[in-house]
Scaffold this motif. Sequence first.
Motif, PDB file in Angstrom:
ATOM      1  N   ARG A   1       1.904   9.648  10.116  1.00  0.00           N
ATOM      2  CA  ARG A   1       2.043   9.104   8.769  1.00  0.00           C
ATOM      3  C   ARG A   1       2.766   7.764   8.818  1.00  0.00           C
ATOM      4  N   LEU A   2       2.602   7.013   7.748  1.00  0.00           N
ATOM      5  CA  LEU A   2       3.444   5.852   7.469  1.00  0.00           C
ATOM      6  C   LEU A   2       3.977   6.032   6.060  1.00  0.00           C
ATOM      7  N   ASP A   3       5.089   5.391   5.771  1.00  0.00           N
ATOM      8  CA  ASP A   3       5.702   5.535   4.458  1.00  0.00           C
ATOM      9  C   ASP A   3       5.395   4.341   3.572  1.00  0.00           C
ATOM     10  N   ASP A   4       4.953   4.625   2.348  1.00  0.00           N
ATOM     11  CA  ASP A   4       4.811   3.609   1.311  1.00  0.00           C
ATOM     12  C   ASP A   4       6.218   3.296   0.816  1.00  0.00           C
ATOM     13  N   PRO A   5       6.688   2.049   0.937  1.00  0.00           N
ATOM     14  CA  PRO A   5       8.049   1.730   0.488  1.00  0.00           C
ATOM     15  C   PRO A   5       8.284   2.074  -0.985  1.00  0.00           C
TER      16      PRO A   5
ATOM     17  N   ASP B   1     -10.478   6.641   1.764  1.00  0.00           N
ATOM     18  CA  ASP B   1     -10.509   6.062   3.100  1.00  0.00           C
ATOM     19  C   ASP B   1      -9.483   4.938   3.074  1.00  0.00           C
ATOM     20  N   GLY B   2      -8.510   5.002   3.965  1.00  0.00           N
ATOM     21  CA  GLY B   2      -7.389   4.069   3.935  1.00  0.00           C
ATOM     22  C   GLY B   2      -7.771   2.601   3.950  1.00  0.00           C
ATOM     23  N   ALA B   3      -8.827   2.252   4.652  1.00  0.00           N
ATOM     24  CA  ALA B   3      -9.212   0.844   4.792  1.00  0.00           C
ATOM     25  C   ALA B   3      -9.444   0.166   3.447  1.00  0.00           C
ATOM     26  N   ALA B   4      -9.791   0.918   2.416  1.00  0.00           N
ATOM     27  CA  ALA B   4     -10.088   0.341   1.104  1.00  0.00           C
ATOM     28  C   ALA B   4      -8.859   0.249   0.204  1.00  0.00           C
ATOM     29  N   ASP B   5      -7.740   0.751   0.659  1.00  0.00           N
ATOM     30  CA  ASP B   5      -6.549   0.821  -0.182  1.00  0.00           C
ATOM     31  C   ASP B   5      -5.604  -0.327   0.147  1.00  0.00           C
ATOM     32  N   PRO B   6      -5.256  -1.163  -0.837  1.00  0.00           N
ATOM     33  CA  PRO B   6      -4.364  -2.293  -0.554  1.00  0.00           C
ATOM     34  C   PRO B   6      -2.976  -1.866  -0.072  1.00  0.00           C
ATOM     35  N   VAL B   7      -2.488  -0.721  -0.514  1.00  0.00           N
ATOM     36  CA  VAL B   7      -1.180  -0.246  -0.027  1.00  0.00           C
ATOM     37  C   VAL B   7      -1.292   0.091   1.455  1.00  0.00           C
ATOM     38  N   TRP B   8      -2.384   0.740   1.857  1.00  0.00           N
ATOM     39  CA  TRP B   8      -2.597   1.047   3.274  1.00  0.00           C
ATOM     40  C   TRP B   8      -2.604  -0.241   4.094  1.00  0.00           C
ATOM     41  N   ARG B   9      -3.339  -1.246   3.639  1.00  0.00           N
ATOM     42  CA  ARG B   9      -3.412  -2.506   4.392  1.00  0.00           C
ATOM     43  C   ARG B   9      -2.038  -3.160   4.524  1.00  0.00           C
ATOM     44  N   ASP B  10      -1.263  -3.164   3.453  1.00  0.00           N
ATOM     45  CA  ASP B  10       0.077  -3.765   3.506  1.00  0.00           C
ATOM     46  C   ASP B  10       0.984  -3.014   4.477  1.00  0.00           C
TER      47      ASP B  10
END
Length: 190
Positions: A42-46, A102-111
């Motif tokens: 996982r990664l954390d969304d700030p 799908d994470g690639a389409a999510d701007p939070v995922w990209r950031d």
Amino acid sequence: MATIHRTTMNPTKLELLEAWLPGQPFYAGAGTPRLEKNAGFRLDDPAGEVGIEFVIVTDVSGPEPVVYHVPQTYRAEPLEGAEAALVGTSEHGVLGTRYIYDGAADPVWRDVVRELFGGTQQPQAQSVPETAEPGVRVAGAGADAQHVEIVRRPVPGDPADHADAGAFVVGFWFAGGTRVTGTLLRAAVA
């Protein structure tokens, strides 16, 4: 740090992926896959709003198992403009309806992935709160990742063996009962 709930999801993440995967260009099977959970992190969304998970599954429906890497985001509300990237919706036992993309389409995922390459994010264990995932490493940390490529069908091997490897994320999964490592993400850097 993200909160990890020990609860149910209906349909499950694997059920959603089994329905979604055959429609993807990287799908190598024929018909409906039979997926087994393999590994992930996982990664954390700030901001604490979006769940971010890197899911590695194995399709055991064919003569040879095939490993897939599917980064996903989990949201409480639909992501405007990302309908084509919707993996599905699921009822979470604590949080209610979750929209899974799908994470690639999510701007939070990209950031957050840019932060991972930049060295300000740390990979977290998939199922253990506030625990780093030591089996995932970033080569080229501190890089300004301009374009990130998801390796959808990872293969064992260390990209550090190649002089021009650039920045990448290496993770692990299991193949035939053996833990192997390989590239999950590659980045073009400025």
